[in-house]
Design a protein around this motif. Structure first.
Motif, PDB file in Angstrom:
ATOM      1  N   LEU A 144     -27.562  42.389  57.246  1.00  0.00           N
ATOM      2  CA  LEU A 144     -26.786  41.182  56.974  1.00  0.00           C
ATOM      3  C   LEU A 144     -27.665  39.935  57.094  1.00  0.00           C
ATOM      4  O   LEU A 144     -28.615  39.915  57.877  1.00  0.00           O
ATOM      5  CB  LEU A 144     -25.608  41.096  57.948  1.00  0.00           C
ATOM      6  CG  LEU A 144     -24.546  42.196  57.782  1.00  0.00           C
ATOM      7  CD1 LEU A 144     -23.532  42.131  58.918  1.00  0.00           C
ATOM      8  CD2 LEU A 144     -23.849  42.059  56.436  1.00  0.00           C
ATOM      9  N   PRO A 145     -27.355  38.891  56.340  1.00  0.00           N
ATOM     10  CA  PRO A 145     -28.193  37.684  56.374  1.00  0.00           C
ATOM     11  C   PRO A 145     -27.959  36.856  57.632  1.00  0.00           C
ATOM     12  O   PRO A 145     -26.908  36.944  58.279  1.00  0.00           O
ATOM     13  CB  PRO A 145     -27.730  36.921  55.127  1.00  0.00           C
ATOM     14  CG  PRO A 145     -26.322  37.365  54.917  1.00  0.00           C
ATOM     15  CD  PRO A 145     -26.274  38.806  55.353  1.00  0.00           C
ATOM     16  N   THR A 146     -28.930  36.030  57.957  1.00  0.00           N
ATOM     17  CA  THR A 146     -28.791  35.055  59.036  1.00  0.00           C
ATOM     18  C   THR A 146     -27.909  33.901  58.522  1.00  0.00           C
ATOM     19  O   THR A 146     -27.686  33.778  57.303  1.00  0.00           O
ATOM     20  CB  THR A 146     -30.158  34.506  59.453  1.00  0.00           C
ATOM     21  OG1 THR A 146     -30.720  33.792  58.327  1.00  0.00           O
ATOM     22  CG2 THR A 146     -31.102  35.628  59.855  1.00  0.00           C
ATOM     23  N   PRO A 147     -27.419  33.044  59.426  1.00  0.00           N
ATOM     24  CA  PRO A 147     -26.621  31.893  58.961  1.00  0.00           C
ATOM     25  C   PRO A 147     -27.363  31.029  57.939  1.00  0.00           C
ATOM     26  O   PRO A 147     -26.775  30.577  56.952  1.00  0.00           O
ATOM     27  CB  PRO A 147     -26.348  31.123  60.259  1.00  0.00           C
ATOM     28  CG  PRO A 147     -26.382  32.161  61.326  1.00  0.00           C
ATOM     29  CD  PRO A 147     -27.425  33.136  60.895  1.00  0.00           C
ATOM     30  N   GLU A 148     -28.673  30.815  58.152  1.00  0.00           N
ATOM     31  CA  GLU A 148     -29.453  30.003  57.222  1.00  0.00           C
ATOM     32  C   GLU A 148     -29.565  30.684  55.853  1.00  0.00           C
ATOM     33  O   GLU A 148     -29.449  30.020  54.811  1.00  0.00           O
ATOM     34  CB  GLU A 148     -30.860  29.741  57.787  1.00  0.00           C
ATOM     35  CG  GLU A 148     -30.897  28.898  59.049  1.00  0.00           C
ATOM     36  CD  GLU A 148     -30.504  29.671  60.310  1.00  0.00           C
ATOM     37  OE1 GLU A 148     -30.174  29.029  61.319  1.00  0.00           O
ATOM     38  OE2 GLU A 148     -30.518  30.929  60.267  1.00  0.00           O
ATOM     39  N   GLU A 149     -29.782  32.011  55.874  1.00  0.00           N
ATOM     40  CA  GLU A 149     -29.885  32.755  54.610  1.00  0.00           C
ATOM     41  C   GLU A 149     -28.551  32.772  53.882  1.00  0.00           C
ATOM     42  O   GLU A 149     -28.505  32.654  52.650  1.00  0.00           O
ATOM     43  CB  GLU A 149     -30.363  34.183  54.902  1.00  0.00           C
ATOM     44  CG  GLU A 149     -31.807  34.271  55.361  1.00  0.00           C
ATOM     45  CD  GLU A 149     -32.184  35.635  55.907  1.00  0.00           C
ATOM     46  OE1 GLU A 149     -33.377  35.846  56.186  1.00  0.00           O
ATOM     47  OE2 GLU A 149     -31.279  36.494  56.063  1.00  0.00           O
ATOM     48  N   GLU A 150     -27.458  32.915  54.632  1.00  0.00           N
ATOM     49  CA  GLU A 150     -26.136  32.952  53.999  1.00  0.00           C
ATOM     50  C   GLU A 150     -25.800  31.612  53.349  1.00  0.00           C
ATOM     51  O   GLU A 150     -25.203  31.561  52.272  1.00  0.00           O
ATOM     52  CB  GLU A 150     -25.069  33.336  55.024  1.00  0.00           C
ATOM     53  CG  GLU A 150     -23.805  33.882  54.400  1.00  0.00           C
ATOM     54  CD  GLU A 150     -23.199  35.002  55.213  1.00  0.00           C
ATOM     55  OE1 GLU A 150     -22.377  35.740  54.651  1.00  0.00           O
ATOM     56  OE2 GLU A 150     -23.531  35.148  56.403  1.00  0.00           O
ATOM     57  N   LEU A 151     -26.198  30.518  53.989  1.00  0.00           N
ATOM     58  CA  LEU A 151     -25.999  29.187  53.403  1.00  0.00           C
ATOM     59  C   LEU A 151     -26.830  29.043  52.127  1.00  0.00           C
ATOM     60  O   LEU A 151     -26.362  28.480  51.126  1.00  0.00           O
ATOM     61  CB  LEU A 151     -26.375  28.104  54.425  1.00  0.00           C
ATOM     62  CG  LEU A 151     -26.117  26.652  54.009  1.00  0.00           C
ATOM     63  CD1 LEU A 151     -24.639  26.432  53.715  1.00  0.00           C
ATOM     64  CD2 LEU A 151     -26.601  25.698  55.097  1.00  0.00           C
ATOM     65  N   THR A 161     -23.756  43.923  50.660  1.00  0.00           N
ATOM     66  CA  THR A 161     -25.022  43.435  51.219  1.00  0.00           C
ATOM     67  C   THR A 161     -26.120  43.276  50.166  1.00  0.00           C
ATOM     68  O   THR A 161     -27.220  42.837  50.485  1.00  0.00           O
ATOM     69  CB  THR A 161     -25.520  44.373  52.338  1.00  0.00           C
ATOM     70  OG1 THR A 161     -25.533  45.717  51.850  1.00  0.00           O
ATOM     71  CG2 THR A 161     -24.616  44.287  53.562  1.00  0.00           C
ATOM     72  N   LYS A 213     -34.824  38.946  51.897  1.00  0.00           N
ATOM     73  CA  LYS A 213     -35.026  40.397  51.887  1.00  0.00           C
ATOM     74  C   LYS A 213     -36.461  40.750  51.514  1.00  0.00           C
ATOM     75  O   LYS A 213     -36.721  41.777  50.881  1.00  0.00           O
ATOM     76  CB  LYS A 213     -34.049  41.075  50.912  1.00  0.00           C
ATOM     77  CG  LYS A 213     -32.586  40.775  51.173  1.00  0.00           C
ATOM     78  CD  LYS A 213     -32.152  41.235  52.548  1.00  0.00           C
ATOM     79  CE  LYS A 213     -30.694  40.899  52.822  1.00  0.00           C
ATOM     80  NZ  LYS A 213     -30.313  41.187  54.214  1.00  0.00           N
ATOM     81  N   ILE A 250     -27.686  31.456  50.162  1.00  0.00           N
ATOM     82  CA  ILE A 250     -27.030  32.280  49.139  1.00  0.00           C
ATOM     83  C   ILE A 250     -25.905  31.488  48.473  1.00  0.00           C
ATOM     84  O   ILE A 250     -25.754  31.496  47.245  1.00  0.00           O
ATOM     85  CB  ILE A 250     -26.483  33.577  49.770  1.00  0.00           C
ATOM     86  CG1 ILE A 250     -27.641  34.489  50.195  1.00  0.00           C
ATOM     87  CG2 ILE A 250     -25.575  34.322  48.783  1.00  0.00           C
ATOM     88  CD1 ILE A 250     -27.220  35.686  51.028  1.00  0.00           C
ATOM     89  N   MET A 251     -25.105  30.798  49.284  1.00  0.00           N
ATOM     90  CA  MET A 251     -24.019  29.988  48.740  1.00  0.00           C
ATOM     91  C   MET A 251     -24.558  28.890  47.833  1.00  0.00           C
ATOM     92  O   MET A 251     -24.024  28.643  46.749  1.00  0.00           O
ATOM     93  CB  MET A 251     -23.203  29.382  49.883  1.00  0.00           C
ATOM     94  CG  MET A 251     -22.439  30.405  50.702  1.00  0.00           C
ATOM     95  SD  MET A 251     -21.632  29.678  52.142  1.00  0.00           S
ATOM     96  CE  MET A 251     -20.386  28.666  51.370  1.00  0.00           C
TER      97      MET A 251
END
Length: 313
Positions: free
Chosen positions: A172-179, A45, A20, A181-182
């Motif tokens: 919303l985050p991209t797949p890479e950003e969401e990973l 979000t 972000k 975050i996890m």
């Protein structure tokens, strides 16, 4: 020193939020330019997390108000109550007496309660029972609202929308950003360990310093052309007001300072145009909603030629 403080705050927030960077830049732009931010996005979000991360990064008083239909103006500003021990009325200040105020789900409160924020946002003061009290500087409001659930909500009137310096969306985050975050939150809660990296005094110095950022006369003419175009567009009932023009100028100056320059360039204008101007437009009923306002500003930016000059001259 100025750039170091800004970078320290940004890096501190990015310890919690991932992907972000541009939104954080725009929030810091509003904070430095003494404006207020409206965050509109779906739940989950990171709107509240962003506000809390900013508050924890600055050594300042933070308050949060959860707006609901039964919230009263006095729940925001404070009230006078009769103290039996003293035999007189005593003022009890509300949560708006702070430095950073999170107005969560602001559109769930009635218009009467929403309007209680107008005076403190614009004039940095609160009047209760005829007595006006100044708010301590800096004073920054970051409000959130959910665009999906409209049942039981009260849309912000144009007068209050115009008080907000910027309207932003987290996205919303991209797949890479969401990973990422996890991975970051799987064993830790970084927000709980966040410490202040900026004093109120540092922030006040930044709020004075940004006004010295040089904006070339040709660039100012370019900005006025953008504003004027919003008033000539057939799909726009009401274009950007003079207050919006001044907000546009302040945003360009503050954004340029965040980028580490003492002068503005056309890229700064393009970066802040949509968040500063789009929510100030009133579109014809046949056109539509906020996303169409964004498209209107982007279309104007495409139509108006970008000037080329030596911008630091």
């Amino acid at each position: 020193m100025k750039t170091n403080v800004i970078q320290a705050v940004k890096e501190n927030i990015e310890r919690v939020l991932i992907g972000k960077s541009h939104v954080i830049d725009l929030v810091l732009t509003s904070l430095i330019a003494e404006g207020h931010v409206l965050l509109e996005d779906v739940p989950g979000t990171g709107k509240t997390v962003l506000a809390k991360s900013l508050a924890r990064s600055v050594q300042a008083d933070f308050s949060r108000i959860q707006f609901t239909p039964d919230l009263l103006p006095s729940d925001v500003t404070g009230l006078n109550y009769f103290n039996q021990k003293e035999g007189d009325f005593v003022f009890k200040s509300g949560p708006a007496f702070c430095n950073i105020l999170l107005a969560d789900e602001i559109n769930r409160a009635t218009p009467r309660t929403q309007s209680s924020l107008l005076e403190c946002m614009e004039e940095k003061q609160i009047t209760v029972d005829g007595v006006t009290r100044r708010l301590e500087e800096p004073f920054f409001v970051i409000a959130t609202q959910n665009p999906l659930e409209t049942s039981g909500t009260f849309p912000l009137p144009e007068a209050q929308l115009d008080r907000f310096f910027m309207q932003l969306s987290m996205g919303l985050p991209t797949p890479e950003e969401e990973l990422a975050i996890m991975d970051r939150f799987i064993t830790d809660q970084p927000l709980e360990h966040l410490e202040a990296v900026c004093r109120k005094e540092d922030l006040l110095e930044l709020q004075k310093a940004y006004k010295s950022i040089f904006v070339h006369p040709v660039l100012r003419t370019y900005m006025v052309s953008i504003v004027q175009a919003t008033r000539r567009n057939s799909n726009i009932v009401s274009g950007v007001s003079p207050r919006g023009t001044l907000a546009f100028l302040r945003a360009v100056q503050a954004y340029a300072m965040i980028q580490g320059r003492d002068y503005a360039v056309p890229e700064d204008v393009k970066a802040v145009a949509v968040p500063v101007l789009a929510h100030r437009l009133i579109l014809s009923r046949s056109v539509g909603n906020m996303s169409h306002s964004n498209d209107a500003i982007l279309s104007i930016l495409d139509e108006i030629p970008v000037p080329t000059e030596n911008w630091n001259a």
